[in-house]
Design a protein around this motif. Sequence first.
Motif, short mmCIF file in Angstrom:
data_model
loop_
_atom_site.label_atom_id
_atom_site.label_comp_id
_atom_site.label_asym_id
_atom_site.label_seq_id
_atom_site.Cartn_x
_atom_site.Cartn_y
_atom_site.Cartn_z
N VAL A 3 0.86 -1.18 0.00
CA VAL A 3 0.00 0.00 0.00
C VAL A 3 0.90 1.23 0.00
N ILE A 4 0.70 2.11 -0.96
CA ILE A 4 1.44 3.37 -1.00
C ILE A 4 0.77 4.31 0.00
N PRO A 5 1.54 4.81 0.97
CA PRO A 5 0.92 5.64 2.00
C PRO A 5 0.55 7.03 1.47
N THR A 6 -0.34 7.66 2.17
CA THR A 6 -0.65 9.07 1.98
C THR A 6 -0.20 9.78 3.25
N LEU A 7 0.67 10.75 3.10
CA LEU A 7 1.19 11.51 4.23
C LEU A 7 0.68 12.93 4.13
N LYS A 8 0.52 13.57 5.26
CA LYS A 8 -0.04 14.92 5.26
C LYS A 8 0.79 15.84 6.14
N THR A 9 1.00 17.05 5.65
CA THR A 9 1.62 18.10 6.45
C THR A 9 0.59 19.23 6.57
N GLU A 10 1.00 20.33 7.12
CA GLU A 10 0.08 21.46 7.27
C GLU A 10 -0.48 21.92 5.92
N ARG A 11 0.38 21.97 4.89
CA ARG A 11 -0.05 22.48 3.58
C ARG A 11 -0.12 21.44 2.48
N LEU A 12 0.47 20.27 2.72
CA LEU A 12 0.69 19.33 1.63
C LEU A 12 0.10 17.96 1.88
N LEU A 13 -0.28 17.33 0.78
CA LEU A 13 -0.67 15.93 0.77
C LEU A 13 0.39 15.22 -0.07
N ARG A 114 11.09 11.95 5.29
CA ARG A 114 12.19 11.45 6.14
C ARG A 114 11.65 10.93 7.46
N ARG A 115 10.71 11.67 8.06
CA ARG A 115 10.10 11.22 9.32
C ARG A 115 9.46 9.85 9.11
N TRP A 116 8.70 9.70 8.04
CA TRP A 116 8.04 8.44 7.74
C TRP A 116 9.07 7.32 7.55
N ALA A 117 10.14 7.61 6.81
CA ALA A 117 11.16 6.59 6.53
C ALA A 117 11.81 6.08 7.82
N PHE A 118 12.13 6.99 8.72
CA PHE A 118 12.79 6.59 9.96
C PHE A 118 11.81 5.99 10.98
N GLU A 119 10.66 6.61 11.14
CA GLU A 119 9.74 6.17 12.20
C GLU A 119 8.84 5.00 11.79
N VAL A 120 8.32 5.03 10.59
CA VAL A 120 7.38 3.99 10.16
C VAL A 120 8.11 2.86 9.44
N ARG A 121 8.93 3.19 8.49
CA ARG A 121 9.64 2.19 7.70
C ARG A 121 10.88 1.68 8.42
N GLU A 122 11.32 2.41 9.44
CA GLU A 122 12.46 2.07 10.30
C GLU A 122 13.76 1.90 9.52
N LEU A 123 13.95 2.76 8.51
CA LEU A 123 15.23 2.78 7.81
C LEU A 123 16.30 3.29 8.76
N GLN A 124 17.49 2.77 8.63
CA GLN A 124 18.59 3.16 9.52
C GLN A 124 19.36 4.37 9.01
N THR A 125 19.28 4.61 7.71
CA THR A 125 20.03 5.71 7.13
C THR A 125 19.33 6.20 5.86
N LEU A 126 19.56 7.45 5.55
CA LEU A 126 19.14 8.05 4.29
C LEU A 126 20.24 9.01 3.86
N VAL A 127 20.47 9.07 2.57
CA VAL A 127 21.40 10.05 2.02
C VAL A 127 20.68 10.82 0.92
#
Length: 165
Positions: A3-13, A114-127
């Motif tokens: 499932v491709i997630p939908t993420l939301k910020t104050e101004r963006l989907l 980035r928040r999603w990648a680290f917190e939900v997907r639990e990736l250890q690193t991103l570049v």
Amino acid sequence: MTVIPTLKTERLLLRAPTFEDWPDFWELMKSERSVYMGGPFSTVHAWGDFCQGIAQWKMFGFGSLSIEVISTNQCVGRVEINYGPRCPEPELGWQVFDFAEGKGYAFEAAIEMRRWAFEVRELQTLVSYIDPRNQRSQGLAERLGAALDETAEKQDPDDLVYRHS
């Protein structure tokens, strides 16, 4: 099925890409603005890149999301996590269409991805792999808190590699 997630910020989907997002993406990829990504690109190459961002969801559990402004329902770019043969490590990337630059959309979308990648997907690193001539993306990576990592494997020999923590 992934499932491709939908993420939301104050101004963006941040949502799954659709074919309606293709024309503006194609305009970016064939323009001189794409030089920092190895362009300008042919239609075939740009289409492959567009579809790759979708296919990576199935293969890796992450990929591209279109950036849509909530107040207008207009797609203004994309944010992504890339991986595979072209990227030695998972890469946080962003592209904003010409008409949407300078409004903070890439920053806002990258923070959420980035928040999603680290917190939900639990990736250890991103570049982020950035062309050394692309000062705007370097500035964005630094505003995101990423640090230049001169020891990291590069996507392209000339790339700068910014590490996100």
